[in-house]
Design an enzyme around this catalytic site. Structure first.
Site, PDB file in Angstrom:
ATOM      1  N   ASP A   8      -3.134  13.801  49.463  1.00 44.40           N
ATOM      2  CA  ASP A   8      -1.553  14.120  49.222  1.00 44.40           C
ATOM      3  C   ASP A   8      -0.822  14.218  50.434  1.00 44.40           C
ATOM      4  O   ASP A   8      -1.352  14.715  51.641  1.00 44.40           O
ATOM      5  CB  ASP A   8      -1.665  15.897  48.707  1.00 44.40           C
ATOM      6  CG  ASP A   8      -2.420  15.986  47.466  1.00 44.40           C
ATOM      7  OD1 ASP A   8      -2.715  15.040  46.571  1.00 44.40           O
ATOM      8  OD2 ASP A   8      -2.544  17.159  47.050  1.00 44.40           O
ATOM      9  N   ASP A 129       0.772  18.399  34.217  1.00 46.73           N
ATOM     10  CA  ASP A 129       0.640  19.542  35.200  1.00 46.73           C
ATOM     11  C   ASP A 129       1.085  20.553  34.479  1.00 46.73           C
ATOM     12  O   ASP A 129       2.033  20.771  33.948  1.00 46.73           O
ATOM     13  CB  ASP A 129       1.308  19.271  36.573  1.00 46.73           C
ATOM     14  CG  ASP A 129       1.191  17.934  37.138  1.00 46.73           C
ATOM     15  OD1 ASP A 129      -0.139  17.353  37.192  1.00 46.73           O
ATOM     16  OD2 ASP A 129       2.104  17.301  37.898  1.00 46.73           O
TER      17      ASP A 129
END
Length: 247
Positions: A8, A129
């Site tokens: 990330d 998500d």
């Protein structure tokens, strides 16, 4: 069954967040390309990358870091975060990405996702998500009224390569994958599903080998790998059937 190590990216560094909150970033490596090489050397065969700044701003921000990662590893790379147009998708695929992950745009403009799947077969994944069972967008900063399965079913037959399902409430806090919701999603659609959010220990790796999880394409691991809670060699051996699994 694939275990995807995660990189990330925030401000060019390799970080992990808790519940997707940028203020909670823990920096694990200031050289993402070196981290990509390390994952390849550990035996991983794919890489999952997210441009966190891009997800919030709606455009690619960590392009230089992603480019360095692509040069550093031979492994296929899937990237999400701020990819919102066909031109951006084409540009990233031309630069060597194996798959782009479309999240916010899958909610805002599902037709664009379908166009992308047609234009770039096998190269487009959808990121779903969810918080409290509802889909979140704009880097998880906004909630929608869409349910997870409701959104996933919009893409049946469109050619989506995979759905990456993240339970935001579990992301980055090492509480274990939400297996019930993930497997429910996999049962509801024919698109391969990748589990994400909360993978905590070897117990989650073993859970991936259970019969009801065999329909999954795999799972993503971040903090558990960086913190040493999962030994890469042991995890990969279990998934490849080279090690005994324990209940």
């Amino acid at each position: 069954m694939i275990l995807f190590p995660a990189i990330d990216l925030k401000d060019g560094q390799c970080v992990r967040l808790r519940h997707g909150d940028m203020a909670t970033a823990t920096i694990y490596n200031d050289d993402p390309a070196a981290q990509a090489r390390a994952f390849e050397q550990q035996g991983f065969e794919w890489l999952h990358v997210v441009d966190l700044n891009g997800a919030f701003l709606g455009q690619s921000v960590n392009s230089a870091a992603v480019g360095a990662i692509l040069k550093a590893t031979k492994n296929p790379v899937q990237l999400g975060g701020g990819i919102r147009t066909l031109a951006q998708i084409e540009d990233w695929l031309d630069r060597g990405l194996a798959r782009v992950i479309l999240g916010t745009v899958a909610v805002r403009d599902p037709d664009l996702v379908k166009q992308a799947c047609k234009a770039f077969p096998g190269k487009v994944a959808v990121g779903i998500d969810a918080k409290g069972g509802k889909v979140a967008v704009e880097g998880w900063a906004e909630a929608s009224s869409l349910g997870v399965i409701e959104l996933a079913r919009k893409f049946e037959g469109a050619g989506v390569a995979a759905i990456i399902y993240t339970d935001i409430d579990r992301d980055g806090v090492l509480t274990g994958i939400n297996w019930d919701a993930t497997i429910d999603l996999a049962d509801a659609v024919s698109i391969p599903v990748i589990a994400s959010g909360g993978l905590a220990s070897i117990a989650d790796i073993v859970r991936m080998t259970m019969p009801d999880a065999q329909k999954l394409e795999g799972a993503i691991s971040g903090r558990a790998l960086y913190d040493g809670r999962i030994d890469p060699a042991e995890a990969l051996a279990i998934l490849q059937g080279r090690a005994e699994t324990r209940p």
